[in-house]
Design a protein around this motif. Structure first.
Motif, mmCIF file in Angstrom:
data_model
loop_
_atom_site.group_PDB
_atom_site.id
_atom_site.type_symbol
_atom_site.label_atom_id
_atom_site.label_comp_id
_atom_site.label_asym_id
_atom_site.label_seq_id
_atom_site.Cartn_x
_atom_site.Cartn_y
_atom_site.Cartn_z
ATOM 1 N N VAL A 159 -77.751 6.323 -0.666
ATOM 2 C CA VAL A 159 -79.121 5.984 0.111
ATOM 3 C C VAL A 159 -80.247 5.178 -0.992
ATOM 4 C CG1 VAL A 159 -81.183 7.248 1.127
ATOM 5 C CG2 VAL A 159 -78.813 8.174 1.655
ATOM 6 N N ARG A 160 -80.067 5.714 -2.350
ATOM 7 C CA ARG A 160 -81.195 4.992 -3.315
ATOM 8 C C ARG A 160 -80.769 3.517 -3.470
ATOM 9 N NH1 ARG A 160 -81.913 8.959 -8.019
ATOM 10 N NH2 ARG A 160 -83.307 7.417 -8.805
ATOM 11 N N MET A 161 -79.387 3.262 -3.431
ATOM 12 C CA MET A 161 -78.927 1.809 -3.783
ATOM 13 C C MET A 161 -79.136 0.868 -2.538
ATOM 14 S SD MET A 161 -75.437 1.961 -5.837
ATOM 15 C CE MET A 161 -74.633 3.324 -5.065
ATOM 16 N N LEU A 162 -79.249 1.648 -1.181
ATOM 17 C CA LEU A 162 -79.316 0.755 0.124
ATOM 18 C C LEU A 162 -80.910 0.349 -0.071
ATOM 19 C CD1 LEU A 162 -77.080 2.871 2.822
ATOM 20 C CD2 LEU A 162 -77.063 0.375 2.283
ATOM 21 N N ALA A 163 -81.608 1.040 -0.687
ATOM 22 C CA ALA A 163 -83.204 0.711 -0.640
ATOM 23 C C ALA A 163 -83.401 -0.410 -1.572
ATOM 24 C CB ALA A 163 -84.095 1.871 -1.352
ATOM 25 N N ASP B 225 -74.722 1.685 7.216
ATOM 26 C CA ASP B 225 -75.485 0.853 6.691
ATOM 27 C C ASP B 225 -74.806 0.174 5.497
ATOM 28 O OD1 ASP B 225 -77.510 1.201 8.377
ATOM 29 O OD2 ASP B 225 -78.721 2.546 7.049
ATOM 30 N N TRP B 226 -74.146 1.131 4.780
ATOM 31 C CA TRP B 226 -73.409 0.445 3.471
ATOM 32 C C TRP B 226 -72.177 -0.399 3.682
ATOM 33 C CZ3 TRP B 226 -74.613 1.514 -1.400
ATOM 34 C CH2 TRP B 226 -73.745 0.932 -2.428
ATOM 35 N N GLN B 227 -71.806 -0.199 4.931
ATOM 36 C CA GLN B 227 -70.687 -1.309 5.648
ATOM 37 C C GLN B 227 -71.144 -2.531 5.936
ATOM 38 O OE1 GLN B 227 -68.935 0.589 9.117
ATOM 39 N NE2 GLN B 227 -66.937 0.780 8.317
ATOM 40 N N ASP B 228 -72.544 -2.307 6.696
ATOM 41 C CA ASP B 228 -73.202 -3.669 6.731
ATOM 42 C C ASP B 228 -73.537 -4.543 5.768
ATOM 43 O OD1 ASP B 228 -72.789 -3.108 9.570
ATOM 44 O OD2 ASP B 228 -74.932 -2.198 9.853
ATOM 45 N N ARG B 229 -73.999 -3.703 4.714
ATOM 46 C CA ARG B 229 -74.810 -4.328 3.601
ATOM 47 C C ARG B 229 -73.811 -4.980 2.587
ATOM 48 N NH1 ARG B 229 -80.001 -2.723 2.111
ATOM 49 N NH2 ARG B 229 -79.995 -3.638 0.189
ATOM 50 N N THR B 230 -72.610 -4.355 2.153
ATOM 51 C CA THR B 230 -71.563 -4.634 1.221
ATOM 52 C C THR B 230 -70.296 -4.888 1.646
ATOM 53 O OG1 THR B 230 -70.746 -2.283 1.244
ATOM 54 C CG2 THR B 230 -72.754 -2.794 -0.084
ATOM 55 N N GLY B 231 -69.836 -4.874 2.893
ATOM 56 C CA GLY B 231 -68.826 -5.131 3.424
ATOM 57 C C GLY B 231 -67.609 -3.956 3.127
ATOM 58 N N HIS B 232 -68.001 -3.086 2.468
ATOM 59 C CA HIS B 232 -67.012 -2.042 1.859
ATOM 60 C C HIS B 232 -67.395 -0.578 2.721
ATOM 61 C CE1 HIS B 232 -65.693 -3.529 -1.992
ATOM 62 N NE2 HIS B 232 -66.829 -4.274 -1.833
ATOM 63 N N THR B 233 -66.098 -0.140 3.268
ATOM 64 C CA THR B 233 -66.183 1.287 3.832
ATOM 65 C C THR B 233 -66.106 2.533 2.787
ATOM 66 O OG1 THR B 233 -65.278 0.342 5.619
ATOM 67 C CG2 THR B 233 -65.267 2.608 5.709
#
Length: 513
Positions: free
Chosen positions: A257-261, A290-298
């Motif tokens: 969550v903190r990295m997504l910010a 959100d992590w999938q969308d931002r980084t392309g990783h699951t």
């Protein structure tokens, strides 16, 4: 591999070139594999020189440092039992742990020596050393005079390697006894299941007094001979900056969550990474997407406990046991790991059909030996046929995916109906403006117990309690609806990011008095 000191197994996996970098720290130091071998030998020789009884407990409450990891390795090497203690523990807690475990040696931060040594010596501890996070302290001073050659103590699978005190949300903390066999079998199995590669590099940003950071992360890298990028604490900007030099990251949901910010989190920045693993607390579906969308990783979510190390995992590659399944499914913890038997049982102790909720029980080489000096408690937590009752409530789908619904102690029995907080939380968390929620049971004069919801709103959003209740009524059965709803700034958490529902229950217990 079988019946071997865990340290010896890890040492056997060191690369042939011992002068390669094993650990790179955030203050610019590089430690080679030879350094780890020599430093752990010197510390193990120091422990040997103290003439301790066999399998003595070595209690350690220090800040995170590479030297603290070396002390863990040295304890295994010398054949003693490592007892990591959370750095947040205060004197009353330390007094309990030292009194209960009766360690022969205590290692603490230099700043705490005054009060920790007093407790330790009063309890009969022989030696108290200090270890700072800046390479200072009496432990290193004493070890520096020791030989850098050491033959690991002979240890079998059933010999004790570590005691981990569980958080003790109900009553006193219990010391889970983990053996060399428990941890070695789990490390080897995860190396294969998570498909560790010869060139993998781990970013280590977790504390090391807990299963996740100490065993899963450190064992994972060492048993594969993989370099560790060692961060003294989690800093989202720094972790993201390290992605191009690494391939594996393990974190609790709060860290994601903190990295997504951070605006620096992009697909390009994460392109070199191979695997993101999450555990220790539930991962919200929103964070997963959100992590999938931002980084392309699951993110790969897995499930473990202090008593068992890792139990289940979403697949890292095709899992042949489940028709070659490859999907990392959000909201689940994947499949039982190879060698782990997992079943879901009803109140009568009998297995329930696929998809039905019940208590999770497990068996396997990773399951602990029992609770330290608590034979009755140990007997109570195992079934007649040797399965450990995890205290977690969940279900297994027809396709084998395991879903955790909550802890059995979090179950709310309202007017005779079983209410599972995780189901209600998932519905609330999907509502606009909600960042996170916790549903707890509190006493009620009519129903015995009812659910109440405690919610954090997203930054800048307004969440109306009445609207939350109304929306729930349109989606769930009436007996599941919380009777009250509060919006707060933050939820109480432990160091691994888990919401401490026991504190919430205490806070709101008088709501219907």
């Amino acid at each position: 591999m079988s019946n071997q000191n865990l340290f010896a197994a890890l040492r056997d996996a060191f690369p042939a070139d011992l002068d390669r970098t094993a650990v790179e720290t955030d203050d610019g130091l590089n430690h080679s594999w030879r350094d780890l071998d020599r430093a752990s030998a010197m510390m193990a020789n120091l422990l040997d020189s103290l003439d301790l009884p066999p399998a003595s407990r070595i209690a350690v409450q220090v800040e995170k440092s590479v030297e603290a990891m070396v002390l863990y390795l040295a304890t295994l090497r010398a054949g003693h039992v490592f007892l990591p203690l959370n750095t947040a523990y205060q004197s009353a807690e330390i007094e309990y742990f030292i009194g209960n475990a009766e360690p022969a040696v205590v290692v603490c931060s230099p700043k705490n020596f005054g009060w920790v040594s007093k407790i330790a010596f009063t309890a009969g501890t022989r030696s108290v050393f200090t270890l700072g996070d800046d390479r200072t302290g009496s432990l290193l001073e004493r070890a520096s005079h020791m030989s850098d050659r050491h033959t690991p103590a002979v240890k079998g699978d059933n010999d004790l390697a570590a005691i981990l005190y569980t958080s003790g949300t109900t009553g006193r903390s219990k010391g889970a006894m983990l053996t060399h066999g428990n941890m070695r079998s789990n490390a080897v199995m995860l190396r294969d299941y998570w498909r560790w590669q010869s060139d993998d590099v781990l970013i280590h940003a977790l504390p090391i007094f807990h299963v996740h950071g100490l065993f899963v992360a450190i064992h994972g890298a060492l048993i594969n001979g993989s370099k560790i990028i060692w961060l003294s604490k989690f800093d989202p900007k720094l972790v993201i900056a390290k992605f191009p030099q690494a391939t594996v990251f393990m974190g609790v949901p709060t860290l994601y969550v903190r990295m997504l910010a951070e605006p620096s989190l992009t697909k390009a920045q994460a392109a070199q990474m191979r695997l993101f693993i999450a555990g220790s607390a539930p991962l919200l579906m929103e964070t997963f997407k959100d992590w999938q969308d931002r980084t392309g990783h699951t993110i790969l979510e897995r499930y473990g406990m202090s008593e068992t190390v890792m139990l289940t995992s979403n697949p890292c590659g095709p899992d042949v046991r489940y028709g070659g399944a490859t999907e990392r499914r959000g909201g689940t913890v994947g499949f039982p790991l190879p060698g782990v038997a997992l079943r879901v049982t009803g109140d009568d102790g009998q297995p329930v059909p696929a998809g039905e909720i019940g208590g999770i029980q497990v068996q396997g080489p990773n399951v602990f030996k029992g609770y330290w000096r608590m034979p009755e408690k140990t007997a109570e937590e195992f079934t007649a046929d040797g399965f450990f009752k995890t205290g977690d409530v969940g279900k297994v789908g027809n396709d084998g995916y395991v879903t955790i619904v909550g802890r059995s102690k979090d179950l709310i029995i309202s007017g005779g109906y079983n209410v599972y907080p995780a189901e209600i939380e998932a519905t609330i968390n999907d509502m606009p403006g909600v960042a996170e929620s916790a549903v707890i049971g509190v006493p009620h004069p009519d129903f015995g117990e009812v659910g109440v919801a405690v919610i954090i709103a997203k930054q800048g959003a307004v969440v109306e309690p009445d609207r939350v209740i109304a929306t729930l009524k349109s989606q769930l059965a009436n007996f599941k609806i919380p009777k009250r709803c509060w919006v707060v700034d933050e939820l109480p958490r432990n160091t691994m990011g888990k919401v401490q529902k026991n504190l919430l229950r205490e806070q709101y217990k008088g709501s219907f008095a």
